[in-house]
Design an enzyme around this catalytic site. Structure first.
Site, mmCIF file in Angstrom:
data_model
loop_
_atom_site.group_PDB
_atom_site.id
_atom_site.type_symbol
_atom_site.label_atom_id
_atom_site.label_comp_id
_atom_site.label_asym_id
_atom_site.label_seq_id
_atom_site.Cartn_x
_atom_site.Cartn_y
_atom_site.Cartn_z
ATOM 1 N N CYS A 84 0.821 -1.215 0.000
ATOM 2 C CA CYS A 84 0.000 0.000 0.000
ATOM 3 C C CYS A 84 0.854 1.264 0.000
ATOM 4 O O CYS A 84 0.327 2.371 -0.132
ATOM 5 C CB CYS A 84 -0.941 0.010 1.197
ATOM 6 S SG CYS A 84 -1.735 -1.571 1.460
ATOM 7 N N HIS A 338 -8.921 4.121 -1.603
ATOM 8 C CA HIS A 338 -7.566 3.574 -1.487
ATOM 9 C C HIS A 338 -7.238 2.650 -2.657
ATOM 10 O O HIS A 338 -7.173 1.434 -2.501
ATOM 11 C CB HIS A 338 -7.450 2.839 -0.136
ATOM 12 C CG HIS A 338 -6.090 2.296 0.153
ATOM 13 N ND1 HIS A 338 -4.926 2.806 -0.381
ATOM 14 C CD2 HIS A 338 -5.693 1.251 0.953
ATOM 15 C CE1 HIS A 338 -3.897 2.107 0.070
ATOM 16 N NE2 HIS A 338 -4.331 1.162 0.863
#
Lengths: 396, 137
Positions: A84, A338
């Protein structure tokens, strides 16, 4: 001798479920915007760094596909991955290339299409940013479960309540509702959040970021070129980066993320900022709130609050505009969305536009210090990047 | 798509998965799991493989409601971070107890249980879970 590097152009696609486009089309939405904003020609770019985790989308090896779609064939290009934190890793790679003199102008694009796979597959795949074989496959833990272990620690030791976690979600939805690029456009209440179903106790659906598609791009340039292109380059003042064990069972404690603390400390040292007074140096921060507990831990890991006292900031509204330090005015991962690899680059775009005073009314931070911070975490603190962006050219 | 659970892979790891075989470093006197040939702390290859007593205490736990593929029948599923008597830690399911009855510091012991049933006619995978420790009198 490192050369100084600055952002001269930014681009940001709409985040959300983007079944209307394929991966290179989605990437190009932000690439085009960034190139146009920088007012450069494609010929001027000499390095294209593509951030993409992939695995859930149809294009497994996407750098060259995106490169050709954007009419950049011929340029040096490759893909970067750090879970991430991929977007920040891609930025670091390009910054280092320019700083070393290997490149003069670089395009960084972070892009992810997660909705091409079903939710269980995506949740399972993201678990691979931990130690998949030993902690997920054989014992049944999930990625939200990793963060839930931190959340329970904070509940038992620091008196954090589930309602406190919901306050983070409420704030980030509030700002996302004013961000036309955000995945969620709706405000929520603590009550709605509290009534949402559990994903991994004590984390609920509304404590969790969505599975998003999106892309973000920046154009980076050396000092010589940046100052010719624009009067207001956004300087990369410092990047701190660190990692931690893949097995969460080998973490010493659950008080925040060690990698984030280490990255912050490195970034503050490089930028010569006083870690004890860090909020006085900053106008805003974009932090990695993949789950609401992560934002509370970020307050502490970044030094905005003492250990165990991060929760006070949100209870007192100190991370709204007008408070001690506004955090996640974009809506954050929680509500802006995200799209894994786009996230770190999207934070850079948001901070640059905040510093340029180009943000929509209602979520523009007052710019006094001319400095913003991005905190981008991969996995559950497996990777961490803290990047300081500034309107003022770094000394030295 | 992603699950790489195969009988061969499980079989090769049977002592680790079913009997909690771990590593003990003769040089730095520390234990770790899963076992490997080099110490995770000091890098030494002076490693001895041992078997755990199976007893430990719960250090942290969560209740997973959205369970992974293959575990869906078990939702909600308690997952604990367990510190074993031998000093190493692992993550595992905690069973035979209601989530509200679990507390940090609770004593647990390893039990062999059914992990996953691979569809109606597929293989049944077993593995170690933890249950509250019953002290033998």
């Amino acid at each position: 001798m490192r050369r100084k590097v600055a952002i001269v152009g930014t681009g940001h696609s709409i985040y959300g479920v983007r079944n209307d486009v394929n991966l290179p089309e989605l990437a190009y939405e932000s690439i085009k915007e960034a190139v146009d904003e920088a007012k450069i020609g494609l010929d001027d770019i000499d390095l294209v760094v593509v951030g993409n985790v992939g695995g859930w989308s149809s294009e497994y090896l996407p750098a060259i596909v995106i490169n050709e779609y954007a009419d950049l064939a011929g340029k040096s290009t490759f893909r970067i991955e750090a879970a991430c934190a991929t977007g920040s890793a891609a930025i670091k790679t390009a910054v280092d290339a320019i700083a070393s003199g290997e490149a003069d102008i670089a395009l960084v694009v972070g892009v992810e299409k997660m909705n091409e796979s079903l939710t269980p597959v995506v949740v399972e795949f993201i678990g691979r940013s931990g130690n998949y074989f030993w902690e997920f496959q054989n014992f049944g833990l999930t990625f939200p479960g990793y963060y839930a272990l931190y959340a329970t620690y904070y509940m038992f030791n620091y008196g954090v309540k589930e309602e406190d976690l919901c306050l983070i979600a409420v704030k980030n939805h509030h700002y996302a509702s004013m961000n036309p690029k955000a995945h969620f456009q709706r405000k929520i209440t603590v009550d709605e959040c509290m009534k949402s179903r559990y994903i991994a106790w004590p984390l609920k659906l509304y404590d969790s970021c969505p599975i998003s598609d999106g892309s973000a791009s920046i154009i980076l340039a050396s000092e010589e070129i940046a100052t010719k292109i624009t009067d207001t380059p956004i300087w990369i003042e410092a990047i701190g980066s660190a990692s931690d064990t893949s097995n969460i069972t080998r973490r010493k404690d659950f008080t925040g993320l060690y990698a984030a603390r280490k990255a912050a400390s490195e970034a503050y040292k490089k930028a010569r900022l006083d870690p004890g007074e860090i909020t006085r140096h900053l106008d805003l921060a974009e932090v990695h709130d993949c789950f609401t507990i992560a934002e509370i831990m970020a307050y502490e890991d970044l030094g905005f609050a003492k250990r165990g006292e991060g929760v006070k900031l949100i209870r007192e509204g100190q991370t709204y505009i007008g408070g001690l330090i506004p955090v996640n005015l974009s809506g954050g991962l929680k509500a802006k969305g995200h799209p894994i690899a786009a996230t770190g680059v999207g934070m850079a775009v948001e901070i640059a536009r905040q510093l340029w005073n180009k943000i929509e009314r209602g979520r523009q931070a007052p710019i006094k210090n001319g400095r913003g911070l991005a905190h981008n975490v991969g996995g559950t603190g497996h990777y961490a990047y803290v990047t300081i962006y500034s309107l003022t050219k770094p000394r030295g | 798509m992603m699950f790489e659970r195969s009988p061969a892979k499980i079989w090769r790891n049977r002592d680790v998965l079913y009997r909690l075989k771990y590593s003990y470093c003769r040089d730095c006197k520390r234990s770790f799991y899963p076992p490997r040939g080099r110490c995770i702390y000091c890098g030494s290859s002076n490693i001895e493989h041992r078997y755990s007593s199976g007893r430990g205490v719960v250090k942290e736990f969560t209740v997973v409601y959205q369970t992974p593929v293959g575990f869906t029948d078990m939702s909600p599923m308690v997952i604990g971070l367990i510190e074993m008597e031998e000093g190493f830690r692992l993550l595992a399911q905690i069973v035979d107890v209601k989530p509200e009855e679990i507390s940090n510091g609770m004593k647990v012991e390893a039990v062999l249980r059914r992990m996953i049933v691979d569809g109606e006619t597929g293989l049944i995978y077993y593995g170690i879970k933890f249950a509250p420790l019953i002290e033998k009198s």
